[in-house]
Write a protein that holds these residues in place. Structure first.
Motif, PDB file in Angstrom:
ATOM      1  N   LYS A  26      63.020  10.198  73.436  1.00 52.98           N
ATOM      2  CA  LYS A  26      63.731   9.008  73.913  1.00 52.98           C
ATOM      3  C   LYS A  26      62.970   8.426  75.106  1.00 52.98           C
ATOM      4  CE  LYS A  26      68.377  10.622  72.857  1.00 52.98           C
ATOM      5  NZ  LYS A  26      69.490  11.327  73.469  1.00 52.98           N
ATOM      6  N   ARG A  27      63.179   7.133  75.378  1.00 50.73           N
ATOM      7  CA  ARG A  27      62.429   6.503  76.469  1.00 50.73           C
ATOM      8  C   ARG A  27      62.608   7.265  77.789  1.00 50.73           C
ATOM      9  NH1 ARG A  27      63.282   4.342  80.622  1.00 50.73           N
ATOM     10  NH2 ARG A  27      65.498   4.041  80.289  1.00 50.73           N
ATOM     11  N   GLU A  28      63.856   7.674  78.071  1.00 49.85           N
ATOM     12  CA  GLU A  28      64.091   8.299  79.385  1.00 49.85           C
ATOM     13  C   GLU A  28      63.424   9.682  79.504  1.00 49.85           C
ATOM     14  OE1 GLU A  28      66.347   7.212  77.314  1.00 49.85           O
ATOM     15  OE2 GLU A  28      68.033   8.592  77.026  1.00 49.85           O
ATOM     16  N   HIS A  29      63.033  10.272  78.370  1.00 45.95           N
ATOM     17  CA  HIS A  29      62.327  11.556  78.454  1.00 45.95           C
ATOM     18  C   HIS A  29      60.954  11.398  79.094  1.00 45.95           C
ATOM     19  CE1 HIS A  29      64.906  13.481  75.068  1.00 45.95           C
ATOM     20  NE2 HIS A  29      65.573  13.212  76.165  1.00 45.95           N
ATOM     21  N   SER A  30      60.383  10.195  78.990  1.00 47.92           N
ATOM     22  CA  SER A  30      59.055   9.984  79.575  1.00 47.92           C
ATOM     23  C   SER A  30      59.144   9.576  81.050  1.00 47.92           C
ATOM     24  CB  SER A  30      58.286   8.916  78.787  1.00 47.92           C
ATOM     25  OG  SER A  30      58.925   7.664  78.945  1.00 47.92           O
ATOM     26  N   ASP A  31      60.372   9.426  81.578  1.00 48.04           N
ATOM     27  CA  ASP A  31      60.500   9.089  83.002  1.00 48.04           C
ATOM     28  C   ASP A  31      59.861  10.177  83.860  1.00 48.04           C
ATOM     29  OD1 ASP A  31      61.920   6.842  82.371  1.00 48.04           O
ATOM     30  OD2 ASP A  31      63.885   7.622  82.974  1.00 48.04           O
ATOM     31  N   LEU A  32      59.309   9.767  84.981  1.00 46.76           N
ATOM     32  CA  LEU A  32      58.745  10.732  85.930  1.00 46.76           C
ATOM     33  C   LEU A  32      59.786  10.982  87.020  1.00 46.76           C
ATOM     34  CD1 LEU A  32      55.218   9.071  86.219  1.00 46.76           C
ATOM     35  CD2 LEU A  32      55.935  10.944  84.710  1.00 46.76           C
ATOM     36  N   LEU A  33      59.991  12.243  87.381  1.00 45.28           N
ATOM     37  CA  LEU A  33      61.003  12.606  88.380  1.00 45.28           C
ATOM     38  C   LEU A  33      60.312  13.263  89.573  1.00 45.28           C
ATOM     39  CD1 LEU A  33      63.691  14.210  86.002  1.00 45.28           C
ATOM     40  CD2 LEU A  33      63.392  11.819  86.582  1.00 45.28           C
ATOM     41  N   LEU A  34      60.450  12.644  90.726  1.00 47.24           N
ATOM     42  CA  LEU A  34      59.756  13.129  91.925  1.00 47.24           C
ATOM     43  C   LEU A  34      60.770  13.729  92.896  1.00 47.24           C
ATOM     44  CD1 LEU A  34      57.719   9.861  92.108  1.00 47.24           C
ATOM     45  CD2 LEU A  34      56.702  12.102  91.810  1.00 47.24           C
ATOM     46  N   PRO A  35      60.590  14.988  93.278  1.00 45.59           N
ATOM     47  CA  PRO A  35      61.563  15.637  94.173  1.00 45.59           C
ATOM     48  C   PRO A  35      61.641  14.954  95.538  1.00 45.59           C
ATOM     49  CG  PRO A  35      60.131  17.262  93.129  1.00 45.59           C
ATOM     50  CD  PRO A  35      59.547  15.916  92.820  1.00 45.59           C
ATOM     51  N   CYS A  36      62.860  14.596  95.948  1.00 44.27           N
ATOM     52  CA  CYS A  36      63.066  13.961  97.264  1.00 44.27           C
ATOM     53  C   CYS A  36      63.466  14.984  98.327  1.00 44.27           C
ATOM     54  CB  CYS A  36      64.161  12.898  97.188  1.00 44.27           C
ATOM     55  SG  CYS A  36      63.900  11.672  95.942  1.00 44.27           S
ATOM     56  N   THR A  37      63.539  16.244  97.976  1.00 38.80           N
ATOM     57  CA  THR A  37      63.769  17.307  98.970  1.00 38.80           C
ATOM     58  C   THR A  37      62.691  18.355  98.708  1.00 38.80           C
ATOM     59  OG1 THR A  37      65.032  18.756  97.511  1.00 38.80           O
ATOM     60  CG2 THR A  37      66.286  17.075  98.685  1.00 38.80           C
ATOM     61  N   ASP A  38      62.677  19.399  99.546  1.00 40.11           N
ATOM     62  CA  ASP A  38      61.731  20.463  99.218  1.00 40.11           C
ATOM     63  C   ASP A  38      62.211  21.167  97.954  1.00 40.11           C
ATOM     64  OD1 ASP A  38      63.096  23.125  99.841  1.00 40.11           O
ATOM     65  OD2 ASP A  38      63.435  22.039 101.712  1.00 40.11           O
ATOM     66  N   LEU A  39      61.309  21.889  97.305  1.00 42.69           N
ATOM     67  CA  LEU A  39      61.604  22.429  95.972  1.00 42.69           C
ATOM     68  C   LEU A  39      62.709  23.493  95.995  1.00 42.69           C
ATOM     69  CD1 LEU A  39      57.926  22.653  94.686  1.00 42.69           C
ATOM     70  CD2 LEU A  39      59.705  21.142  93.788  1.00 42.69           C
ATOM     71  N   SER A  40      62.800  24.257  97.073  1.00 38.16           N
ATOM     72  CA  SER A  40      63.863  25.276  97.131  1.00 38.16           C
ATOM     73  C   SER A  40      65.224  24.608  97.282  1.00 38.16           C
ATOM     74  CB  SER A  40      63.634  26.250  98.290  1.00 38.16           C
ATOM     75  OG  SER A  40      62.420  26.946  98.102  1.00 38.16           O
ATOM     76  N   ALA A  41      65.246  23.484  98.032  1.00 35.71           N
ATOM     77  CA  ALA A  41      66.526  22.795  98.266  1.00 35.71           C
ATOM     78  C   ALA A  41      67.014  22.074  97.015  1.00 35.71           C
ATOM     79  CB  ALA A  41      66.380  21.808  99.419  1.00 35.71           C
ATOM     80  N   LEU A  42      66.128  21.824  96.053  1.00 40.59           N
ATOM     81  CA  LEU A  42      66.555  21.120  94.833  1.00 40.59           C
ATOM     82  C   LEU A  42      67.722  21.852  94.164  1.00 40.59           C
ATOM     83  CD1 LEU A  42      63.520  19.846  92.722  1.00 40.59           C
ATOM     84  CD2 LEU A  42      65.269  18.492  93.877  1.00 40.59           C
ATOM     85  N   TRP A  43      67.528  23.161  93.906  1.00 34.72           N
ATOM     86  CA  TRP A  43      68.632  23.964  93.359  1.00 34.72           C
ATOM     87  C   TRP A  43      68.482  25.476  93.594  1.00 34.72           C
ATOM     88  CZ3 TRP A  43      68.112  27.707  89.520  1.00 34.72           C
ATOM     89  CH2 TRP A  43      66.894  27.702  88.835  1.00 34.72           C
ATOM     90  N   PRO A  44      67.218  26.006  93.812  1.00 32.86           N
ATOM     91  CA  PRO A  44      67.133  27.457  94.022  1.00 32.86           C
ATOM     92  C   PRO A  44      67.995  27.967  95.177  1.00 32.86           C
ATOM     93  CG  PRO A  44      64.969  26.603  93.448  1.00 32.86           C
ATOM     94  CD  PRO A  44      65.867  25.402  93.640  1.00 32.86           C
TER      95      PRO A  44
END
Ligand SMILES: Cc1cc2nc3c(=O)[nH]c(=O)nc-3n(C[C@H](O)[C@H](O)[C@H](O)COP(=O)(O)OP(=O)(O)OC[C@H]3O[C@@H](n4cnc5c(N)ncnc54)[C@H](O)[C@@H]3O)c2cc1C
Length: 444
Positions: A194-212
């Motif tokens: 799908k079109r949205e699968h090709s979207d690029l997602l850039l983390p706006c927090t540090d990687l641990s704060a994303l969800w780990p």
């Protein structure tokens, strides 16, 4: 169930989320002190906010990862900057941009409207996608990406400008050595979905704060706790001489081979032991630059042109200040995948050459960018074993082991992906299901 997870990378933490949800009491053993593993926060002087051990990029096709974020109460829409697929070189000579059209029109429009490609190259790009679709997105197992390119008569300029950067970013392996089968899967999931699968997602927090961090708060974490002894059996597992009902081993394969060598030999599972030992690895280097004044790139993420003779080895530059929403700062991250040419001893030269590469290519941009301000701080991270080398013919272990009490997880297990975050998360969810079928199934 009293369950253990060994390794607090994205695979181990995804397993811990699924096991906890299925009612297990989960303890996570982590040798380091930060959740996230190879995608984690790092504190360092000279920068206001924490950095990451390496700049990461996600894409809209990372459905399991996005779902796990939501499962631990994190909102991907707020924490990731979502942009339609757009590859643009910093020197302004190349641009490929997917408009908001339904798939596959978005890709056709992107290819046909690309700047810096000849008509033959644009049509060749679509020919490769059509050819792969006809092959059911299954390239021969023993082929390299270079062979795939040759078979589909891809012009050299197109390979250099489009396919090689995508291959390096996704597989961290040069086209001459990279697995065509894994590359085809990446194209299927990102560009042909799908079109949205090709979207690029850039983390706006540090990687641990994303969800780990959030996942770690839900379980018992034992940081600085290296597992040195593992004795699986049919009815339980001893970890550093402590008894658990079951465990997920979510560490890199070479470490898993060391821990499991004895038990696997006793169980006659020499094949699995050999598979764990068979991986080779590729480095990734990330240069973080703090600039002495604010400076904006035209896009949050841009392609760089390589010139190895001059040490211009960067492939991508990220405008971290723009991504983090800090208008008063100038902060960049330059990424070098498959960075075998970068040795520890050359750090000052590497930093200077990469900064020079960005400044020079920005000065060529048609938008007449102001000159890049002098860097006021620089931090170069070299992850020597960033990912496994995604070469043809790898025999990747499944999540199961000879014991019902032990499952394996990690981006290197047989996920169908190269060494990426989505593969790590998918493997963790699958490993949890091996131990407890009630743990939620990974979405297809
Ligand atoms: C610089 C860099 C850039 C990358 N860029 C991208 C990107 O843009 N997009 C993308 O999708 N992927 C990217 N990747 C790949 C991605 O980071 C990995 O696929 C993913 O993090 C792997 O997760 P994992 O849980 O499988 O393994 P790991 O993260 O390696 O987790 C293993 C954990 O186990 C711990 N451990 C090891 N041995 C023991 C022991 N004996 N006892 C206890 N703990 C132990 C380790 O400390 C570690 O925390 C990148 C990787 C790097 C390094």
């Amino acid at each position: 169930m009293k369950a253990a997870v060994i390794g607090a990378g994205w695979a181990g933490l995804a397993a811990s989320v699924a096991l906890r949800e299925a009612g297990a009491k989960v303890t996570v053993f982590e040798a380091g002190h930060t959740p996230g593993g190879r995608a984690r926060r790092v504190f360092t002087g000279g920068f206001d906010a924490p950095l990451d051990n390496g700049q990461h990029l996600l894409c809209g096709a990372y459905r399991r990862t996005l779902a796990v974020m939501r499962r631990v109460g994190r909102n991907p829409d707020a924490l990731l900057m979502r942009r339609p697929l757009r590859l643009a070189s910093l020197d302004g000579r190349f641009r490929l941009s997917a408009p908001r059209l339904p798939a596959p029109l978005h890709l056709a429009a992107a290819a046909l409207g690309a700047r810096g490609l000849s008509w033959n190259e644009r049509l060749s790009m679509l020919r490769l996608m059509r050819g792969l679709k006809r092959m059911g997105w299954a390239a021969p197992r023993e082929w390299t990406v270079a062979q795939l390119m040759q078979y589909h008569a891809q012009p050299e300029g197109l390979v250099r400008q489009v396919w090689e950067p995508i291959c390096l970013a996704a597989l961290n392996t040069p086209v001459a050595a990279a697995s065509a089968a894994l590359f085809a899967h990446v194209l299927r999931d990102s560009l042909a979905g799908k079109r949205e699968h090709s979207d690029l997602l850039l983390p706006c927090t540090d990687l641990s704060a994303l969800w780990p961090d959030a996942a770690a708060r839900q379980v018992t974490m034992r940081y600085g706790s290296t597992v040195r002894q593992l004795r699986p059996s049919a009815d339980g597992i001893d970890i550093n001489q402590e008894r658990f009902d079951a465990a997920v081993l979510a560490i890199q394969p070479a470490h898993a081979a060391r821990l499991l060598a004895g038990p696997l030999r006793e169980a006659g599972a020499e094949g699995l032991l050999a598979a764990l030992k068979s991986f080779e690895y590729q480095p990734i280097a990330t240069l973080n630059l703090r600039l002495s004044a604010p400076w904006r790139l035209p896009e949050p993420m841009m392609m760089l042109r390589e010139d190895h003779a001059r040490g211009h080895l960067g492939q991508w530059v990220f405008d971290r200040a723009q991504i983090l929403g800090d208008a008063k700062a100038g902060e960049l991250a330059v990424v070098v995948s498959a960075a075998a040419g970068i040795a520890e001893t050359q750090r000052p030269q590497v930093i200077e050459a990469l900064a020079d590469q960005v400044a020079e290519q920005a000065s060529a941009h048609p938008a007449r960018l102001p000159p890049m301000p002098e860097p006021s701080a620089a931090e170069l991270f070299i992850e020597k074993r960033a990912t496994f080398a995604a070469v043809p013919g790898l025999s990747r272990p499944l999540n199961t082991t000879p014991w019902p009490t032990l499952a394996l997880a990690g981006d290197w297990t047989d996920t169908g992906y190269p060494g990426v975050l989505e593969g790590a998360v998918a493997s963790g969810l699958q490993a949890a299901r091996v131990l407890n079928p009630r743990a939620q199934a990974p979405q297809p």
